[in-house]
Design a protein around this motif. Structure first.
Motif, PDB file in Angstrom:
ATOM      1  N   MET A 237       0.854  -1.193   0.000  1.00  0.00           N
ATOM      2  CA  MET A 237       0.000   0.000   0.000  1.00  0.00           C
ATOM      3  C   MET A 237       0.888   1.241   0.000  1.00  0.00           C
ATOM      4  O   MET A 237       0.923   2.026   0.952  1.00  0.00           O
ATOM      5  CB  MET A 237      -0.924  -0.017   1.223  1.00  0.00           C
ATOM      6  N   VAL A 339      -7.095   2.538   1.074  1.00  0.00           N
ATOM      7  CA  VAL A 339      -8.117   2.232   2.075  1.00  0.00           C
ATOM      8  C   VAL A 339      -7.479   1.426   3.201  1.00  0.00           C
ATOM      9  O   VAL A 339      -6.768   0.444   2.956  1.00  0.00           O
ATOM     10  CB  VAL A 339      -9.283   1.426   1.458  1.00  0.00           C
ATOM     11  N   SER A 340      -7.749   1.809   4.452  1.00  0.00           N
ATOM     12  CA  SER A 340      -7.167   1.097   5.591  1.00  0.00           C
ATOM     13  C   SER A 340      -8.107   1.165   6.782  1.00  0.00           C
ATOM     14  O   SER A 340      -8.634   2.230   7.111  1.00  0.00           O
ATOM     15  CB  SER A 340      -5.808   1.706   5.961  1.00  0.00           C
ATOM     16  N   VAL A 346     -13.226  -1.836   5.319  1.00  0.00           N
ATOM     17  CA  VAL A 346     -12.541  -1.960   4.032  1.00  0.00           C
ATOM     18  C   VAL A 346     -13.476  -2.575   2.998  1.00  0.00           C
ATOM     19  O   VAL A 346     -13.556  -2.103   1.859  1.00  0.00           O
ATOM     20  CB  VAL A 346     -11.254  -2.792   4.179  1.00  0.00           C
ATOM     21  N   THR A 349     -15.990   0.005   1.835  1.00  0.00           N
ATOM     22  CA  THR A 349     -15.376   1.044   1.008  1.00  0.00           C
ATOM     23  C   THR A 349     -15.013   0.519  -0.367  1.00  0.00           C
ATOM     24  O   THR A 349     -15.192   1.203  -1.379  1.00  0.00           O
ATOM     25  CB  THR A 349     -14.135   1.622   1.707  1.00  0.00           C
ATOM     26  N   LEU A 350     -14.521  -0.706  -0.439  1.00  0.00           N
ATOM     27  CA  LEU A 350     -14.206  -1.298  -1.734  1.00  0.00           C
ATOM     28  C   LEU A 350     -15.468  -1.451  -2.584  1.00  0.00           C
ATOM     29  O   LEU A 350     -15.441  -1.222  -3.798  1.00  0.00           O
ATOM     30  CB  LEU A 350     -13.520  -2.653  -1.553  1.00  0.00           C
ATOM     31  N   TYR A 365      -5.215  -1.333  -0.638  1.00  0.00           N
ATOM     32  CA  TYR A 365      -5.890  -1.356   0.667  1.00  0.00           C
ATOM     33  C   TYR A 365      -5.126  -2.204   1.669  1.00  0.00           C
ATOM     34  O   TYR A 365      -4.360  -3.071   1.328  1.00  0.00           O
ATOM     35  CB  TYR A 365      -7.326  -1.841   0.536  1.00  0.00           C
ATOM     36  N   THR A 367      -5.891  -3.942   5.792  1.00  0.00           N
ATOM     37  CA  THR A 367      -6.989  -4.301   6.683  1.00  0.00           C
ATOM     38  C   THR A 367      -6.441  -4.905   7.971  1.00  0.00           C
ATOM     39  O   THR A 367      -5.485  -5.664   7.949  1.00  0.00           O
ATOM     40  CB  THR A 367      -7.955  -5.301   6.035  1.00  0.00           C
TER      41      THR A 367
END
Length: 371
Positions: A237, A339-340, A346, A349-350, A365, A367
Motif C-alpha cells: 500500500m 483504504v485502511s 474496508v 469502502t471497496l 488497501y 486491513t
C-alpha cells in the motif's frame, strides 16, 4: 493456471468451515514430526492457527495474479526470518499442512485437490525461501520505546527507535512486532504511522478493544525504555511517484496509521496532486489523530481532511459510515485510492469504490482483519 486456481479455491471451500479442527491438527502433526519447532511458537497457541491459515488463504487467492503472488510470498519469507525457519522446517510444515487438509476435507477430499495443494505449497515455500535468501538485513531489529501516549482506555500512540541498523521501509507498509518482556514469541502486525526518517524513528497506532495479548500490552503496559523487536516490512500500500492522479485516502480508526505515513511522504515532494483524506470513527473521542491532521492541512494547501462519526449524533461534522460519506463526495474514478481499517470498513469502502467504477488497479488497501 485457471484450473489450478479453481482447485485450490474449491478445496479450501471444503475445509474452511472447520478452521479450528484444521488448525489443531496442523499443529499437533507439526510438533509430532519435529518437536523442536514448538519453541518457535508462543506458550499459548490460541489465535496462532488463524494467522497461519489467513496467510495460506491470502496466498491461494493471489495465485491467479503471479506478480502480487510473488511479491506477497517473498515478503512473507523475509518476515519469517524472525523465526529462524530452515529449509527442513518448510518441508515439515508442508507435510503437516497436507495431512491437516486431508483430515479436515474427509470424504470430499480427492487426489486432484491433494496434488493442487502439494504444488501450491511447493511454490509458496520456494518463493518464501527466495525472499528470505535475498534479504541482507538482520532477521529482526531491536527498538527502544521513546514515547507512549494513551488516548482513552483502548488506544495508544507510541514511537520507537530502531537500534544498530536502519530499518528500510516505505510509507504505507507494516511490520511485525514482539514485546519479549511481556509476551515472548507473540508477534502481531502493525502499520508504521510515519514516513522514513534519518533518525530511524517509527510511530505506531495501537487499539485493543478486547483482551488482545500483544496489543493490550502495547496500549496498557509498555513504557519508554522498553525494548521491542521489529521484523521485516511488508505490504504494497505504497505511493506510485510516477502517477499524476489525485489521491483519495479512506481510513477507519487506527487504520489511519499508514494513511498518515503516506501523507507525510507526500509533504516531502508533492506540489501538483490534490489529496483527500476521509477519517472515520464511531465517536468523536475516537478521532484521536484529528488535531495532527488539521495541522498538516494548514501547512499544505493540496491536502483536505474530512472526519466522520457513525454513532455520535452530537459530532459537528459528517455523519455515517465512512464508506457512505466518501460516496457523497465522489466521483473518484480519476484518483489513486488507498483504504485502511477494519475488515468490515474496508469491504464496504471497496464496494463503494467499485460502484463508482474506480479501476481496481487504482485501489490499494490494508486491513486489520480478514476480507
Amino acid at each position: 493456471m485457471e484450473n489450478f486456481a479453481r482447485l485450490l479455491k474449491e478445496s479450501w471451500a471444503l475445509v474452511e468451515g472447520d478452521r479450528e479442527r484444521l488448525s489443531d491438527y496442523f499443529y499437533a502433526r507439526l510438533f509430532l514430526l519435529d518437536s523442536d519447532l514448538r519453541k518457535l511458537f508462543p506458550v499459548q497457541m490460541r489465535g496462532q492457527g488463524d494467522r497461519i491459515l489467513d496467510a495460506i488463504v491470502a496466498a491461494t487467492q493471489a495465485v491467479g495474479d503471479p506478480e502480487s503472488f510473488d511479491e506477497y510470498l517473498r515478503g512473507l519469507g523475509r518476515d519469517h526470518r524472525k523465526y529462524h525457519v530452515t529449509a527442513d522446517n518448510y518441508a515439515t510444515m508442508g507435510v503437516a499442512l497436507l495431512d491437516a487438509l486431508r483430515t479436515a476435507g474427509g470424504d470430499g477430499w480427492n487426489l486432484e485437490y491433494d496434488q493442487a495443494w502439494r504444488d501450491a505449497y511447493a511454490a509458496i515455500a520456494e518463493k518464501m525461501q527466495a525472499g528470505a535468501a535475498a534479504d541482507e538485513n538482520p532477521p529482526f531489529w531491536h527498538a527502544e520505546v521513546l514515547t507512549h501516549r494513551r488516548y482513552g482506555p483502548d488506544t495508544a500512540v507510541l514511537t520507537v527507535q530502531a537500534l544498530q541498523h536502519p530499518l528500510p521501509y516505505r510509507a504505507g507498509q507494516y511490520v511485525s512486532i514482539e514485546a519479549p518482556r511481556y509476551h515472548p514469541r507473540v508477534w502481531r502486525t502493525y502499520s508504521v504511522a510515519n514516513a522514513p526518517n534519518d533518525d530511524n524513528i517509527l510511530e505506531f497506532h495501537v487499539r485493543t478493544p478486547g483482551a488482545g495479548w500483544l496489543s493490550g500490552a502495547l496500549v496498557r503496559r509498555v513504557k519508554p525504555g522498553d525494548l521491542l523487536r521489529i521484523a521485516a516490512p511488508m505490504g504494497g500500500m505504497t505511493l506510485d511517484r510516477a502517477s499524476e492522479r489525485d489521491i483519495l485516502c479512506v481510513a477507519g480508526g487506527v487504520g489511519l496509521a499508514p494513511v498518515k505515513a503516506l501523507v507525510e511522504e507526500l509533504t516531502t515532494y508533492n506540489r501538483t496532486r490534490w489529496v483527500h483524506v476521509f477519517y472515520g470513527a464511531r465517536h468523536a473521542d475516537d478521532l484521536y489523530a484529528l488535531a495532527g491532521l488539521q495541522e498538516l492541512v494548514a501547512a499544505h494547501p493540496w491536502l483536505s481532511v474530512t472526519p466522520a462519526c457513525s454513532a455520535d449524533p452530537d459530532f459537528d461534522g459528517e455523519q455515517g459510515d465512512i464508506s457512505d460519506v466518501v460516496t457523497r463526495y465522489g466521483p473518484w474514478t480519476a484518483h489513486d485510492c488507498f483504504v485502511s481499517g477494519s475488515a468490515g470498513m474496508v469491504r464496504a469502502t471497496l464496494r463503494a469504490l467499485a460502484a463508482d467504477q474506480v479501476p481496481p488497479q487504482h485501489i490499494r488497501y490494508d486491513t486489520f482483519g480478514n476480507l
